[in-house]
Scaffold this active site. Structure first.
Site, PDB file in Angstrom:
ATOM      1  N   CYS A  73       0.814  -1.225   0.000  1.00  0.00           N
ATOM      2  CA  CYS A  73       0.000   0.000   0.000  1.00  0.00           C
ATOM      3  C   CYS A  73       0.845   1.272   0.000  1.00  0.00           C
ATOM      4  O   CYS A  73       0.328   2.356  -0.282  1.00  0.00           O
ATOM      5  CB  CYS A  73      -0.955  -0.005   1.184  1.00  0.00           C
ATOM      6  SG  CYS A  73      -2.170  -1.328   1.049  1.00  0.00           S
ATOM      7  N   HIS A  95      -3.548   7.107   2.148  1.00  0.00           N
ATOM      8  CA  HIS A  95      -3.905   5.787   1.630  1.00  0.00           C
ATOM      9  C   HIS A  95      -5.264   5.399   2.221  1.00  0.00           C
ATOM     10  O   HIS A  95      -5.523   5.615   3.397  1.00  0.00           O
ATOM     11  CB  HIS A  95      -2.840   4.766   2.015  1.00  0.00           C
ATOM     12  CG  HIS A  95      -3.270   3.366   1.753  1.00  0.00           C
ATOM     13  ND1 HIS A  95      -3.703   2.963   0.512  1.00  0.00           N
ATOM     14  CD2 HIS A  95      -3.391   2.282   2.575  1.00  0.00           C
ATOM     15  CE1 HIS A  95      -4.058   1.690   0.581  1.00  0.00           C
ATOM     16  NE2 HIS A  95      -3.880   1.253   1.812  1.00  0.00           N
ATOM     17  N   ASN A 127     -10.211  -0.306  -0.573  1.00  0.00           N
ATOM     18  CA  ASN A 127      -8.746  -0.180  -0.524  1.00  0.00           C
ATOM     19  C   ASN A 127      -8.172  -0.743  -1.826  1.00  0.00           C
ATOM     20  O   ASN A 127      -8.228  -1.951  -2.055  1.00  0.00           O
ATOM     21  CB  ASN A 127      -8.237  -0.963   0.692  1.00  0.00           C
ATOM     22  CG  ASN A 127      -6.728  -0.903   0.835  1.00  0.00           C
ATOM     23  OD1 ASN A 127      -6.019  -0.446  -0.053  1.00  0.00           O
ATOM     24  ND2 ASN A 127      -6.236  -1.381   1.968  1.00  0.00           N
TER      25      ASN A 127
HETATM   26  O1  UT7 Z   1      -3.921  -1.267   3.433  1.00  0.00           O
HETATM   27  C1  UT7 Z   1      -3.014  -2.129   4.018  1.00  0.00           C
HETATM   28  C2  UT7 Z   1      -3.007  -1.999   5.471  1.00  0.00           C
HETATM   29  N1  UT7 Z   1      -4.228  -2.534   6.019  1.00  0.00           N
HETATM   30  C3  UT7 Z   1      -4.891  -1.845   6.918  1.00  0.00           C
HETATM   31  O2  UT7 Z   1      -4.541  -0.738   7.216  1.00  0.00           O
HETATM   32  C4  UT7 Z   1      -6.064  -2.512   7.584  1.00  0.00           C
HETATM   33  C5  UT7 Z   1      -5.986  -2.295   9.060  1.00  0.00           C
HETATM   34  N2  UT7 Z   1      -7.023  -2.979   9.808  1.00  0.00           N
HETATM   35  C6  UT7 Z   1      -8.329  -2.597   9.786  1.00  0.00           C
HETATM   36  O3  UT7 Z   1      -8.689  -1.710   9.053  1.00  0.00           O
HETATM   37  C7  UT7 Z   1      -9.280  -3.252  10.732  1.00  0.00           C
HETATM   38  O4  UT7 Z   1      -8.542  -4.008  11.674  1.00  0.00           O
HETATM   39  C8  UT7 Z   1     -10.334  -4.155  10.048  1.00  0.00           C
HETATM   40  C9  UT7 Z   1     -11.311  -3.297   9.285  1.00  0.00           C
HETATM   41  C10 UT7 Z   1      -9.658  -5.139   9.120  1.00  0.00           C
HETATM   42  C11 UT7 Z   1     -11.114  -4.917  11.114  1.00  0.00           C
HETATM   43  O5  UT7 Z   1     -11.723  -4.001  12.016  1.00  0.00           O
HETATM   44  P1  UT7 Z   1     -11.564  -4.193  13.582  1.00  0.00           P
HETATM   45  O6  UT7 Z   1     -12.290  -3.091  14.217  1.00  0.00           O
HETATM   46  O7  UT7 Z   1     -10.101  -4.322  13.887  1.00  0.00           O
HETATM   47  O8  UT7 Z   1     -12.348  -5.529  13.829  1.00  0.00           O
HETATM   48  P2  UT7 Z   1     -11.812  -6.905  14.428  1.00  0.00           P
HETATM   49  O9  UT7 Z   1     -10.963  -7.614  13.423  1.00  0.00           O
HETATM   50  O10 UT7 Z   1     -11.244  -6.663  15.791  1.00  0.00           O
HETATM   51  O11 UT7 Z   1     -13.166  -7.672  14.611  1.00  0.00           O
HETATM   52  C12 UT7 Z   1     -14.184  -7.259  15.520  1.00  0.00           C
HETATM   53  C13 UT7 Z   1     -15.351  -8.203  15.400  1.00  0.00           C
HETATM   54  C14 UT7 Z   1     -14.955  -9.673  15.485  1.00  0.00           C
HETATM   55  O12 UT7 Z   1     -15.981 -10.368  16.139  1.00  0.00           O
HETATM   56  P3  UT7 Z   1     -15.833 -10.777  17.684  1.00  0.00           P
HETATM   57  O13 UT7 Z   1     -14.613 -11.646  17.729  1.00  0.00           O
HETATM   58  O14 UT7 Z   1     -15.672  -9.497  18.417  1.00  0.00           O
HETATM   59  O15 UT7 Z   1     -17.113 -11.490  17.953  1.00  0.00           O
HETATM   60  C15 UT7 Z   1     -14.914 -10.102  14.050  1.00  0.00           C
HETATM   61  O16 UT7 Z   1     -15.120 -11.484  13.883  1.00  0.00           O
HETATM   62  O17 UT7 Z   1     -15.981  -8.043  14.124  1.00  0.00           O
HETATM   63  C16 UT7 Z   1     -16.053  -9.298  13.458  1.00  0.00           C
HETATM   64  N3  UT7 Z   1     -15.909  -9.083  12.024  1.00  0.00           N
HETATM   65  C17 UT7 Z   1     -16.945  -8.818  11.226  1.00  0.00           C
HETATM   66  N4  UT7 Z   1     -18.265  -8.692  11.455  1.00  0.00           N
HETATM   67  C18 UT7 Z   1     -19.059  -8.406  10.428  1.00  0.00           C
HETATM   68  C19 UT7 Z   1     -14.773  -9.111  11.285  1.00  0.00           C
HETATM   69  N5  UT7 Z   1     -15.068  -8.858  10.001  1.00  0.00           N
HETATM   70  C20 UT7 Z   1     -16.408  -8.685   9.942  1.00  0.00           C
HETATM   71  C21 UT7 Z   1     -17.277  -8.389   8.897  1.00  0.00           C
HETATM   72  N6  UT7 Z   1     -18.597  -8.253   9.179  1.00  0.00           N
HETATM   73  N7  UT7 Z   1     -16.859  -8.217   7.615  1.00  0.00           N
END
Ligand code: UT7
Length: 334
Positions: free
Chosen positions: A118, A259, A289
């Site tokens: 990225c 980004h 993204n």
């Molecule tokens: O561009 C390259 C660099 N990449 C980035 O900068 C990405 C950086 N990371 C992020 O943007 C975020 O970490 C994500 C958007 C990928 C995820 O968001 P988050 O707030 O960190 O969520 P999480 O992974 O901690 O998940 C929270 C909850 C989980 O459920 P439990 O364990 O709390 O019950 C996940 O299973 O949300 C759940 N979850 C979803 N729910 C509905 C994860 N993905 C989804 C989804 N829909 N698509």
């Protein structure tokens, strides 16, 4: 020893190209256990563009390049350098730069691909700028192009909601010393981040086999939370650093072009630079993204929306796999 006079280098043309096909949050609701509200609140994404099967990164990359070259008032034969940062090349080899060179007829160019995920666009822009500044190249085109849909598991809700396809390109050329141009850039890598964001198979360490395919190892693997923490810190820090290093103040910045990975990561950089919403470009709602294509396309969209004027101070900032991160400071010249 002969002293080399470094040229001031500016962006003189921009072009972008996206596939027509839209993959909306509603579409994804039918594919995995997710919902529009979660995606919008946690990422800011509403829809993304996806290529038809068989369309490689060179296709939209070539179109973006053609448009940028035309806006710069050049012909493809005038281009002498092509740099293509991409994580989704058409093939492992040859470079997508070679494929695009042939597609657009840039017969007098040399070029190469550059891998920084990225942050690829900013690293490639700096790589090309050094060559134009030194006189090694005169008319360079830097093309961020991705078919992220080719390396996404559409059964994995953690990653499939995030990414989209598209391409953005800029022509850079020497400009008068007094003209607006690229001022500076600061770039970093930290390989301790490899484990948090990568694609496991398909490279020399783990070549493709029926086992790697069965185990879904040709897709993006991301530990979202860890990447998120590092991205928040990295983008905000380096954005401010490039401003202060150049003796400028936060209030001198007119536009931040980050980004587009997550609106919550972007908000942290916005807060650090104390910018209003109008000063921060968001395109992730429409395109998701797009990895190396996100910064050039966001910059062009801001320009077309009249949000940046000649002479305005602009900060481009990125964070990505590697980890890689960086910021480029420029005065807008179109
Ligand atoms: O561009 C390259 C660099 N990449 C980035 O900068 C990405 C950086 N990371 C992020 O943007 C975020 O970490 C994500 C958007 C990928 C995820 O968001 P988050 O707030 O960190 O969520 P999480 O992974 O901690 O998940 C929270 C909850 C989980 O459920 P439990 O364990 O709390 O019950 C996940 O299973 O949300 C759940 N979850 C979803 N729910 C509905 C994860 N993905 C989804 C989804 N829909 N698509």
């Amino acid at each position: 020893m002969t002293e080399i006079k470094l040229h001031n280098v500016g962006i003189t043309g921009m072009g972008m190209s996206f596939p027509d096909k839209i993959l909306s949050n509603a579409d994804l609701e039918k594919m995995v256990d997710t919902n529009d509200q979660w995606i919008v609140e946690r990422t800011g994404i509403r829809e993304r563009r996806i290529v038809e099967k068989g369309v490689g990164a060179s296709v939209h990359g070539a179109e973006a390049a053609r448009r940028a070259i035309a806006q710069a008032g050049l012909a493809p034969e005038d281009i002498d350098l092509i740099v293509v940062p991409t994580v989704t090349p058409d093939m492992m080899f040859p470079s997508t730069a070679c494929i695009i060179q042939d597609l657009i007829g840039a017969t007098n160019a040399w070029g190469y691909d550059l891998g920084a995920a990225c942050s690829g666009y900013l690293f490639a822009l700096e790589s090309a700028r050094c060559q134009v500044a030194s006189g090694m190249a005169k008319n360079a085109v830097v093309i961020g192009t991705e078919v992220m849909s080719s390396i996404i598991d559409y059964e994995d809700r953690n990653t499939c909601i995030l990414f989209g396809d598209g391409a953005g390109a800029a022509v850079i050329q020497p400009v008068a010393d007094s003209a607006p141009g690229i001022i500076d850039s600061i770039n970093y890598i930290d390989g301790s981040g490899v484990k948090h964001l990568h694609m496991k198979a398909g490279g020399s360490q783990m070549p493709a086999s029926s086992e790697t395919v069965a185990n879904k190892l040709h897709y993006v693997y991301q530990e979202g939370g860890e990447v998120f923490k590092r991205a928040v810190r990295g983008m905000a820090d380096v954005a401010l650093q490039v401003v202060e290093k150049n003796g400028l103040k936060k209030s001198d910045v007119k536009l931040l072009v980050p980004h587009q990975a997550n609106t919550r990561i972007i908000a942290a950089a916005q807060r650090r630079l104390e910018l209003t919403d109008e000063q921060v470009v968001i395109t992730i709602d429409r395109y998701g993204n797009t990895t190396s294509a996100s910064i050039p396309t966001a910059l062009q969209i801001a320009y077309e929306e009249g949000r940046v004027e000649k002479g305005d101070l602009v900060v481009l900032v990125s964070f990505g796999a590697g980890f890689t991160w960086g910021a480029t400071l420029l005065r807008w010249g179109l």
